[in-house]
Design an enzyme around this catalytic site. Structure first.
Site, PDB file in Angstrom:
ATOM      1  CE1 TYR A  81       2.462 -16.299 -38.008  1.00 43.83           C
ATOM      2  CE2 TYR A  81       2.670 -18.448 -36.973  1.00 43.83           C
ATOM      3  CZ  TYR A  81       2.309 -17.117 -36.914  1.00 43.83           C
ATOM      4  OH  TYR A  81       1.792 -16.604 -35.739  1.00 43.83           O
ATOM      5  CE1 TYR A 118       4.501 -16.515 -33.543  1.00 42.58           C
ATOM      6  CE2 TYR A 118       3.997 -16.147 -31.240  1.00 42.58           C
ATOM      7  CZ  TYR A 118       3.631 -16.615 -32.482  1.00 42.58           C
ATOM      8  OH  TYR A 118       2.395 -17.178 -32.655  1.00 42.58           O
TER       9      TYR A 118
END
Lengths: 129, 380
Positions: free
Chosen positions: B283, B333
């Site tokens: 992440y 994203y």
């Protein structure tokens, strides 16, 4: 979405020029901002307030180069300071070049609205811890 | 009885500034995932939505009357927990086929609210759980939180700006092999160093770019998965550990304690240890998180991840290829979901020019106030 926690004692303290932070009144563990339940002993609404020395160590600092809000025009530093009494808090710096690890001491601008803490190098402490 | 579960359907939209609502994007992804799995709505009896405005409207529009429904809050830290939750429901027999559906219209919504163009990060007066302690100092952005962590990491370990820049440049090289990536132009270390600071020490290319998009994943039991058209991509393990107490300030350990715990948990659950992991989807809302994750999961000793990435270990062909799609810094994203999609594509062998040869085991990990990891794999 955002849980409000009682920090008015802290803010009102700054208006008087005092750095007020909290610990658990039952077991003494540093707990700031004050939790509803002490994470260590489980005491409910047991935080007690005390006046910190204002001394601490610069834990980290970042400098905003982008303006997100008109009341905070860039560039400006945001510091995290670990007080000698244990709590960590966000503040500004009198000088954005203060290095991480430096001993610092609080200067309180009680007349700002809201009142604010700026840390400066603590000459009495001398070298970084 | 075999209680294994597997991904059998994957759908995603384009990523970018799309001018469409989150639920519209989520619906497109859901339809694509059902088509990918060759399932009709009546065969889906579980629904999990993430960052979707109305799970009810989404279900109604797609003919879903599930036996199991969950809707998660919008933070990207919920992506791993979403997969864990759905897998647990399947293993418990509460349902047999779950659609996990994600939609995001932050880019379009941000533009609508006139935040001053295409922002790199969200900001606002309400940041944190106790805004009264943060807002007076202009502490308003998640990027600043990451910048504070990096400055601390640099103080502790001497992490250099070139080392950090290697994350962005490595990911960009991967994105250039991914036709779906948003940022595909060449990025050199000099380009990285020449870009402006946003919140120093973070520069422009340390930030993911907020965008619109949708991803959907269909998860089912392994016995059912074997009847679907694609090779089953199993969820071999999933774990989470929160660090929500004191989460307004960066953690002292860069979330290493939580990462170590969840990493050990999935290794135990899967019987596959770190050496079995062929690629890592990490992440990367901000590039320092990559370093913290590599160290916390034990790929590098504390403080050594910067040099490790700079030496090419995280690149395709390296020790542990990471974010082979370009990640959230370069592909887009989608709060972890595009990374999950990449893990599935790689394990299906659909990685194209960026395929990790012979990939059998891929780990997803998110270091955050709710840290999580999910281990995906093909049958050994």
């Amino acid at each position: 979405m955002h849980v409000s926690r009682t920090v008015s004692e802290h803010v009102e303290g700054l208006r008087r020029g005092e750095l007020r932070v909290s610990r658990c009144g039952a077991c003494g563990v540093p707990a700031f901002p004050p939790p509803r339940l002490c994470p260590r002993c489980g005491a409910a609404d047991a935080a007690t307030w005390f006046t910190a020395s204002g001394r601490g160590v610069l834990w980290s600092v970042a400098v905003f180069h982008r303006t997100y809000l008109p009341e905070h025009p860039a560039p400006y530093p945001v510091a995290v300071v670990e007080l000698v009494e244990g709590p960590r808090l966000v503040a500004t710096l009198t000088d954005p070049t203060v290095p991480v690890g430096c001993a610092v001491i609080a200067e309180i601008d009680a007349r700002a609205d809201p009142p604010r803490i700026a840390f400066r190098p603590d000459d009495h402490e001398g070298a970084a811890r | 009885m075999d209680t294994s579960v597997a991904v059998v359907g994957l759908g995603s939209t384009a990523y970018g500034a799309l001018g469409r609502r989150a639920d519209d994007l989520a619906g497109e992804a859901l339809r694509a995932a059902l088509a990918d799995a060759r399932l009709v709505p009546g065969e889906v009896d579980g629904l999990l939505t993430h960052r979707v405005d109305s799970y009810e409207a989404l279900a109604a529009e797609h003919g879903l009357d599930p036996a199991w429904t969950a809707a998660l809050p919008p933070e990207g830290r919920m992506t791993g927990p979403a997969l864990q939750l759905a897998a647990t429901a399947l293993r418990a027999g509460q349902c047999h086929t779950v659609a996990l559906v994600y939609g995001n219209d932050s880019r379009t919504r941000g533009a609508t609210y006139g935040s001053g163009g295409s922002g790199s990060t969200a900001a606002g007066e309400g940041y944190g759980t106790t805004p009264a302690l943060l807002a007076p100092y202009g502490m308003t952005s998640p990027g600043a939180f990451s910048a504070l962590m990096l400055a601390r990491h640099r103080y502790r370990y001497g992490t250099t700006e070139r080392q950090l820049g290697a994350v962005a440049t490595t990911w960009r090289a991967h994105a250039r092999l991914n036709p779906a990536a948003m940022r595909r132009d060449v990025l050199t270390v000099d380009d990285y160093l020449g870009a402006r600071f946003v919140v120093e020490p973070l520069r422009l290319f340390d930030y993911c770019q907020i965008n619109d998009g949708g991803v959907a994943v269909v998860l089912t039991t392994l016995d059912r998965a074997r009847d679907r058209p694609h090779v089953p991509v199993q969820v071999l393990g999933a774990a989470q550990r929160a660090r929500l107490t004191g989460s307004d300030l960066p953690p002292d350990d860069f979330w290493a304690g939580a990462l170590g715990e969840v990493g050990r948990a999935v290794a135990r659950a899967s019987g596959r240890d770190r050496d079995a992991v062929d690629a890592l989807m990490v992440y990367d809302n901000f590039s320092p998180n990559v370093l913290f994750t590599l160290e916390g999961l034990g790929w590098c000793a504390p403080g050594e991840a910067g040099g490790w990435v700079e030496d090419g270990h995280a690149a395709l062909g390296g020790t542990l290829p990471c974010n082979t799609s370009g990640g959230q810094l370069s592909e887009g994203y989608l709060q972890g979901w595009a990374l999950v999609a990449e893990a599935v594509r790689q394990l299906r062998g659909d990685g194209g020019a960026r395929q990790v040869p012979g990939a059998r085991t891929i780990q997803y990990a998110c270091a955050a106030p709710v840290t999580s990891t999910v281990l995906f794999g093909r049958e050994a």
